[in-house]
Design a protein around this motif. Structure first.
Motif, PDB file in Angstrom:
ATOM      1  N   GLU A 184     -47.862 -12.962  85.456  1.00  0.00           N
ATOM      2  CA  GLU A 184     -48.656 -12.383  84.367  1.00  0.00           C
ATOM      3  C   GLU A 184     -47.913 -11.239  83.684  1.00  0.00           C
ATOM      4  O   GLU A 184     -47.911 -11.137  82.456  1.00  0.00           O
ATOM      5  CB  GLU A 184     -50.003 -11.888  84.892  1.00  0.00           C
ATOM      6  CG  GLU A 184     -50.900 -11.353  83.798  1.00  0.00           C
ATOM      7  CD  GLU A 184     -52.261 -10.932  84.306  1.00  0.00           C
ATOM      8  OE1 GLU A 184     -52.967 -10.257  83.544  1.00  0.00           O
ATOM      9  OE2 GLU A 184     -52.628 -11.268  85.446  1.00  0.00           O
ATOM     10  N   GLU A 185     -47.258 -10.379  84.456  1.00  0.00           N
ATOM     11  CA  GLU A 185     -46.488  -9.274  83.871  1.00  0.00           C
ATOM     12  C   GLU A 185     -45.297  -9.800  83.070  1.00  0.00           C
ATOM     13  O   GLU A 185     -44.954  -9.252  82.025  1.00  0.00           O
ATOM     14  CB  GLU A 185     -46.003  -8.331  84.963  1.00  0.00           C
ATOM     15  CG  GLU A 185     -47.127  -7.537  85.603  1.00  0.00           C
ATOM     16  CD  GLU A 185     -46.671  -6.775  86.832  1.00  0.00           C
ATOM     17  OE1 GLU A 185     -47.010  -5.578  86.917  1.00  0.00           O
ATOM     18  OE2 GLU A 185     -45.989  -7.367  87.697  1.00  0.00           O
ATOM     19  N   GLN A 186     -44.668 -10.877  83.550  1.00  0.00           N
ATOM     20  CA  GLN A 186     -43.556 -11.459  82.807  1.00  0.00           C
ATOM     21  C   GLN A 186     -44.039 -12.068  81.493  1.00  0.00           C
ATOM     22  O   GLN A 186     -43.391 -11.918  80.457  1.00  0.00           O
ATOM     23  CB  GLN A 186     -42.824 -12.490  83.662  1.00  0.00           C
ATOM     24  CG  GLN A 186     -42.073 -11.857  84.803  1.00  0.00           C
ATOM     25  CD  GLN A 186     -41.265 -12.849  85.603  1.00  0.00           C
ATOM     26  OE1 GLN A 186     -41.408 -14.050  85.467  1.00  0.00           O
ATOM     27  NE2 GLN A 186     -40.388 -12.332  86.438  1.00  0.00           N
ATOM     28  N   VAL A 187     -45.186 -12.726  81.524  1.00  0.00           N
ATOM     29  CA  VAL A 187     -45.762 -13.286  80.297  1.00  0.00           C
ATOM     30  C   VAL A 187     -46.101 -12.159  79.325  1.00  0.00           C
ATOM     31  O   VAL A 187     -45.844 -12.269  78.121  1.00  0.00           O
ATOM     32  CB  VAL A 187     -47.010 -14.143  80.623  1.00  0.00           C
ATOM     33  CG1 VAL A 187     -47.762 -14.522  79.359  1.00  0.00           C
ATOM     34  CG2 VAL A 187     -46.598 -15.383  81.391  1.00  0.00           C
ATOM     35  N   ASP A 188     -46.644 -11.065  79.829  1.00  0.00           N
ATOM     36  CA  ASP A 188     -46.955  -9.910  78.975  1.00  0.00           C
ATOM     37  C   ASP A 188     -45.692  -9.346  78.331  1.00  0.00           C
ATOM     38  O   ASP A 188     -45.690  -8.987  77.150  1.00  0.00           O
ATOM     39  CB  ASP A 188     -47.661  -8.810  79.769  1.00  0.00           C
ATOM     40  CG  ASP A 188     -49.088  -9.179  80.155  1.00  0.00           C
ATOM     41  OD1 ASP A 188     -49.648 -10.134  79.580  1.00  0.00           O
ATOM     42  OD2 ASP A 188     -49.630  -8.503  81.057  1.00  0.00           O
ATOM     43  N   ALA A 189     -44.601  -9.260  79.095  1.00  0.00           N
ATOM     44  CA  ALA A 189     -43.337  -8.746  78.558  1.00  0.00           C
ATOM     45  C   ALA A 189     -42.810  -9.660  77.459  1.00  0.00           C
ATOM     46  O   ALA A 189     -42.354  -9.196  76.402  1.00  0.00           O
ATOM     47  CB  ALA A 189     -42.297  -8.598  79.668  1.00  0.00           C
ATOM     48  N   LEU A 190     -42.873 -10.965  77.675  1.00  0.00           N
ATOM     49  CA  LEU A 190     -42.429 -11.908  76.658  1.00  0.00           C
ATOM     50  C   LEU A 190     -43.302 -11.817  75.415  1.00  0.00           C
ATOM     51  O   LEU A 190     -42.795 -11.816  74.288  1.00  0.00           O
ATOM     52  CB  LEU A 190     -42.443 -13.335  77.208  1.00  0.00           C
ATOM     53  CG  LEU A 190     -42.047 -14.426  76.218  1.00  0.00           C
ATOM     54  CD1 LEU A 190     -40.646 -14.184  75.667  1.00  0.00           C
ATOM     55  CD2 LEU A 190     -42.152 -15.783  76.876  1.00  0.00           C
ATOM     56  N   HIS A 191     -44.602 -11.716  75.606  1.00  0.00           N
ATOM     57  CA  HIS A 191     -45.513 -11.575  74.463  1.00  0.00           C
ATOM     58  C   HIS A 191     -45.176 -10.329  73.646  1.00  0.00           C
ATOM     59  O   HIS A 191     -45.119 -10.378  72.419  1.00  0.00           O
ATOM     60  CB  HIS A 191     -46.973 -11.519  74.946  1.00  0.00           C
ATOM     61  CG  HIS A 191     -47.941 -11.363  73.833  1.00  0.00           C
ATOM     62  ND1 HIS A 191     -48.529 -10.165  73.517  1.00  0.00           N
ATOM     63  CD2 HIS A 191     -48.405 -12.263  72.931  1.00  0.00           C
ATOM     64  CE1 HIS A 191     -49.312 -10.323  72.473  1.00  0.00           C
ATOM     65  NE2 HIS A 191     -49.261 -11.585  72.110  1.00  0.00           N
ATOM     66  N   GLU A 192     -44.946  -9.222  74.313  1.00  0.00           N
ATOM     67  CA  GLU A 192     -44.601  -7.975  73.614  1.00  0.00           C
ATOM     68  C   GLU A 192     -43.300  -8.142  72.832  1.00  0.00           C
ATOM     69  O   GLU A 192     -43.181  -7.665  71.707  1.00  0.00           O
ATOM     70  CB  GLU A 192     -44.486  -6.817  74.605  1.00  0.00           C
ATOM     71  CG  GLU A 192     -44.173  -5.490  73.967  1.00  0.00           C
ATOM     72  CD  GLU A 192     -45.242  -4.969  73.017  1.00  0.00           C
ATOM     73  OE1 GLU A 192     -44.899  -4.202  72.095  1.00  0.00           O
ATOM     74  OE2 GLU A 192     -46.431  -5.333  73.180  1.00  0.00           O
ATOM     75  N   LEU A 193     -42.324  -8.802  73.422  1.00  0.00           N
ATOM     76  CA  LEU A 193     -41.064  -9.061  72.726  1.00  0.00           C
ATOM     77  C   LEU A 193     -41.313  -9.862  71.449  1.00  0.00           C
ATOM     78  O   LEU A 193     -40.817  -9.504  70.374  1.00  0.00           O
ATOM     79  CB  LEU A 193     -40.101  -9.819  73.646  1.00  0.00           C
ATOM     80  CG  LEU A 193     -38.817 -10.325  72.980  1.00  0.00           C
ATOM     81  CD1 LEU A 193     -37.889  -9.165  72.665  1.00  0.00           C
ATOM     82  CD2 LEU A 193     -38.146 -11.356  73.862  1.00  0.00           C
ATOM     83  N   LEU A 194     -42.100 -10.916  71.551  1.00  0.00           N
ATOM     84  CA  LEU A 194     -42.371 -11.759  70.386  1.00  0.00           C
ATOM     85  C   LEU A 194     -43.162 -11.019  69.320  1.00  0.00           C
ATOM     86  O   LEU A 194     -42.924 -11.199  68.124  1.00  0.00           O
ATOM     87  CB  LEU A 194     -43.093 -13.035  70.816  1.00  0.00           C
ATOM     88  CG  LEU A 194     -42.275 -13.950  71.736  1.00  0.00           C
ATOM     89  CD1 LEU A 194     -43.118 -15.116  72.212  1.00  0.00           C
ATOM     90  CD2 LEU A 194     -41.004 -14.421  71.070  1.00  0.00           C
TER      91      LEU A 194
END
Length: 72
Positions: free
Chosen positions: A53-63
């Protein structure tokens, strides 16, 4: 205007994308990104384990940031 995002994982560095990037670099802008705790990415604070979930959040923030820069 085409963007390809390559996400490092499985404990490999972003250099694993080298041959892939060389194939598509003329057609796309390419961003190679190591998620927190993967490849050469460092965890600056908090626990050393990173959940999916934290990795998905990091990717979302990047996008979100990429999109904000493109259209601002």
């Amino acid at each position: 205007d085409k963007l390809m995002v390559c996400i490092g994982g499985a404990k490999q560095t972003m250099s694993a994308w080298r041959s892939f990037v060389s194939r598509f670099q003329t057609e796309y802008s390419i961003l190679v990104f190591d998620l927190p705790g993967q490849g050469r990415a460092k965890i600056n604070y908090g626990c050393m384990g990173v959940s999916l979930e934290e990795q998905v959040d990091a990717l979302h923030e990047l996008l979100v940031r990429i999109d904000a820069q493109k259209y601002s």
